[in-house]
Design a protein around this motif. Structure first.
Motif, short mmCIF file in Angstrom:
data_model
loop_
_atom_site.label_atom_id
_atom_site.label_comp_id
_atom_site.label_asym_id
_atom_site.label_seq_id
_atom_site.Cartn_x
_atom_site.Cartn_y
_atom_site.Cartn_z
N PHE A 166 0.86 -1.19 0.00
CA PHE A 166 0.00 0.00 0.00
C PHE A 166 0.89 1.24 0.00
CE2 PHE A 166 -2.57 3.19 2.41
CZ PHE A 166 -3.57 3.35 1.45
N ALA A 167 0.61 2.18 -0.91
CA ALA A 167 1.57 3.27 -1.16
C ALA A 167 1.06 4.66 -0.83
CB ALA A 167 1.99 3.23 -2.64
N SER A 168 -0.17 4.83 -0.37
CA SER A 168 -0.64 6.17 0.00
C SER A 168 0.16 6.69 1.19
CB SER A 168 -2.12 6.16 0.34
OG SER A 168 -2.91 6.04 -0.82
N PRO A 169 0.55 7.97 1.18
CA PRO A 169 1.30 8.52 2.31
C PRO A 169 0.51 8.39 3.61
CG PRO A 169 1.37 10.02 0.43
CD PRO A 169 0.39 8.94 0.08
N GLY A 170 1.21 8.03 4.68
CA GLY A 170 0.56 7.90 5.99
C GLY A 170 0.12 6.50 6.32
N GLY A 171 0.18 5.56 5.34
CA GLY A 171 -0.19 4.18 5.62
C GLY A 171 -1.68 4.01 5.86
N THR A 172 -2.05 2.88 6.45
CA THR A 172 -3.46 2.54 6.66
C THR A 172 -3.88 2.80 8.09
OG1 THR A 172 -2.98 0.25 7.23
CG2 THR A 172 -3.31 0.74 4.91
N PHE A 182 -7.78 2.05 10.56
CA PHE A 182 -9.16 1.58 10.52
C PHE A 182 -10.16 2.73 10.61
CE2 PHE A 182 -7.33 -2.58 11.89
CZ PHE A 182 -7.85 -3.33 10.85
N GLU A 183 -9.71 3.94 10.84
CA GLU A 183 -10.60 5.09 10.93
C GLU A 183 -10.89 5.66 9.55
OE1 GLU A 183 -8.66 7.88 13.45
OE2 GLU A 183 -8.86 6.65 15.26
N ARG A 184 -12.02 6.31 9.43
CA ARG A 184 -12.35 7.03 8.20
C ARG A 184 -11.39 8.21 8.05
NH1 ARG A 184 -18.43 9.29 6.77
NH2 ARG A 184 -17.84 10.79 5.15
N ARG A 185 -10.76 8.30 6.87
CA ARG A 185 -9.81 9.39 6.65
C ARG A 185 -9.63 9.64 5.16
NH1 ARG A 185 -3.57 7.51 6.71
NH2 ARG A 185 -3.58 9.14 5.14
N THR A 186 -8.98 10.75 4.85
CA THR A 186 -8.72 11.12 3.47
C THR A 186 -7.33 10.66 3.06
OG1 THR A 186 -10.17 13.05 3.62
CG2 THR A 186 -8.56 13.03 1.83
N TYR A 187 -7.27 9.96 1.93
CA TYR A 187 -6.00 9.45 1.41
C TYR A 187 -5.61 10.21 0.14
CZ TYR A 187 -6.54 5.45 4.56
OH TYR A 187 -6.68 4.65 5.67
N GLU A 188 -4.32 10.15 -0.18
CA GLU A 188 -3.81 10.76 -1.40
C GLU A 188 -2.96 9.75 -2.16
OE1 GLU A 188 -1.57 14.18 -0.34
OE2 GLU A 188 -3.31 15.32 0.39
N LEU A 189 -2.92 9.91 -3.48
CA LEU A 189 -2.02 9.09 -4.28
C LEU A 189 -0.60 9.62 -4.13
CD1 LEU A 189 -4.02 8.70 -7.64
CD2 LEU A 189 -4.06 7.21 -5.63
N PRO A 190 0.39 8.74 -4.15
CA PRO A 190 1.78 9.21 -4.13
C PRO A 190 2.14 9.85 -5.46
CG PRO A 190 1.72 6.85 -4.48
CD PRO A 190 0.29 7.28 -4.24
N GLU A 191 3.26 10.57 -5.47
CA GLU A 191 3.70 11.20 -6.72
C GLU A 191 3.99 10.15 -7.78
OE1 GLU A 191 6.93 13.86 -6.21
OE2 GLU A 191 5.89 15.11 -4.72
N ARG A 192 4.47 8.98 -7.34
CA ARG A 192 4.79 7.91 -8.29
C ARG A 192 4.45 6.58 -7.65
NH1 ARG A 192 9.24 4.59 -8.66
NH2 ARG A 192 9.63 3.66 -10.72
N LEU A 207 5.84 -0.46 -9.44
CA LEU A 207 5.19 -1.65 -9.97
C LEU A 207 4.68 -2.52 -8.82
CD1 LEU A 207 4.52 -3.52 -12.38
CD2 LEU A 207 6.80 -4.54 -12.09
N ASN A 208 3.44 -3.00 -8.97
CA ASN A 208 2.76 -3.89 -8.03
C ASN A 208 2.39 -3.21 -6.72
OD1 ASN A 208 3.12 -5.83 -9.99
ND2 ASN A 208 4.88 -6.79 -8.99
N HIS A 209 2.33 -1.89 -6.72
CA HIS A 209 1.87 -1.14 -5.56
C HIS A 209 0.53 -0.48 -5.89
CE1 HIS A 209 5.93 -1.84 -4.21
NE2 HIS A 209 5.67 -1.27 -3.05
N TRP A 210 -0.25 -0.18 -4.84
CA TRP A 210 -1.56 0.42 -5.02
C TRP A 210 -1.75 1.53 -3.99
CZ3 TRP A 210 -5.58 -0.04 -1.29
CH2 TRP A 210 -5.28 -0.89 -0.21
N ALA A 211 -2.73 2.39 -4.24
CA ALA A 211 -2.97 3.52 -3.36
C ALA A 211 -4.42 3.98 -3.48
CB ALA A 211 -2.03 4.68 -3.70
N LEU A 212 -4.86 4.72 -2.48
CA LEU A 212 -6.20 5.30 -2.45
C LEU A 212 -6.13 6.81 -2.57
CD1 LEU A 212 -7.72 3.33 0.59
CD2 LEU A 212 -8.12 2.87 -1.84
#
Length: 314
Positions: free
Chosen positions: A183-189, A191-201, A204-209
């Motif tokens: 998982f590649a969104s800054p700040g990691g995961t 269980f709370e509701r929160r706002t995620y961002e995509l990384p700049e890059r 391969l084989n990584h995902w983000a919200l």
């Protein structure tokens, strides 16, 4: 299999489709092929054309195929979804609904899909796990029945088509926190509701919200319109397991490297990248046209409530 194990009871089924309840005693004298599956499993979807074809080709010779639907995700316990999957895949052989994992446990099974080959005396003669080895499996069926023919020709279509193994470099990826990886969104995961961002890059084989999501044990749930999931992959096909939950149909849009997929759209998306999340199942988002190469997939949901479980590739 080295031990001579008798076919276990099927009495733990919570329901039967296409048949009344079956069991070892009533099946004595028949060669039986037991196929464990779950409706969102891409490996089973690609195997199923072969199982279906064997059922049709050898039923008059004494073969009985029994599907055992043991759910992986919680929404797969819903019997109407199993009925719909059975209808869509044109399965006309008996299916035991194994919501309590009773048959799974009786066979000491650990995989989707799994095949168990049982002779006319009720002895498990062999087993196969995962895709492939189709000619060997068919030859084994023939030996147990006592016939010899040329193997039948099977060609899966759509989501059932065989994977492009030569170019498949991206593994199955679960999105829920219980089994998630890369998982590649800054700040990691959290269980709370929160706002995620995509990384700049994305590597391969990584995902983000991106957007407002809640990450649960087995799924991620979109809390506000416009959220997206991005994945950097290398494969011909890209799929995702989705359900709308209680939200009703949810439109979505798919981009490949920031553009509409065009001729590389999957079966559940048009050339402009538009799709509709209506049922809980596996959705094919991408089938790369011509050359298979590394791409970035982004799926954006135009209404809240979308629930995503896993990406699979082929």
């Amino acid at each position: 299999m080295s031990e001579r194990l008798h076919m276990p009871s099927l009495g733990g089924a919570t329901e039967w489709l296409n048949s009344g309840p079956l069991g070892p005693a009533g099946l004595r004298g028949h060669v039986v092929l037991v196929n464990f599956w779950t409706l969102t499993c891409i490996n089973w979807l690609r195997q199923e054309p072969h199982v279906r074809a064997w059922s049709h080709a050898y039923r008059d010779d004494g073969l009985t195929v029994i599907g055992v639907h043991t759910p992986e995700f919680s929404f797969e316990h819903e019997i109407d979804r199993v009925r719909q999957a059975t209808k869509e895949r044109q399965i006309d052989y008996p299916v035991a609904v194994d919501n309590a994992y009773a048959i799974w446990s009786a066979f000491d099974n650990h995989y989707w899909p799994a095949l168990y080959f049982i002779d006319a005396d009720g002895i498990i003669r062999d087993s196969r796990f995962g895709e492939g080895h189709y000619e060997q499996s068919e030859r084994l069926i023939q030996r147990l029945i006592g016939i010899e023919r040329e193997p039948i020709t099977v060609e899966g279509r759509g989501v059932e088509a065989e994977a492009d193994w030569d170019h498949l470099r991206t593994p199955e990826t679960y999105l829920g926190d219980g089994r998630s990886e890369r998982f590649a969104s800054p700040g990691g995961t959290t269980f709370e509701r929160r706002t995620y961002e995509l990384p700049e890059r994305l590597r391969l084989n990584h995902w983000a919200l991106a957007g407002e999501w809640t990450i649960g044990q087995e799924k991620v749930v979109l809390d506000r319109t416009g959220g997206s999931i991005a994945y950097r992959f290398h494969a011909r096909d890209a799929h995702v397991v989705l359900t709308p939950g209680a939200s009703g149909p949810i439109p979505f849009r798919v981009h490949l490297d920031g553009e509409a997929p065009g001729p590389s759209h999957g079966a559940d998306v048009n050339e402009d990248g538009n799709g509709l999340l209506r049922d809980g199942r596996l959705y094919q988002l991408v089938r790369q046209h011509n050359m298979v190469r590394e791409r970035t997939l982004e799926i954006t949901f135009l209404e809240p409530g979308a629930q995503a479980y896993a990406f699979t590739f082929g």
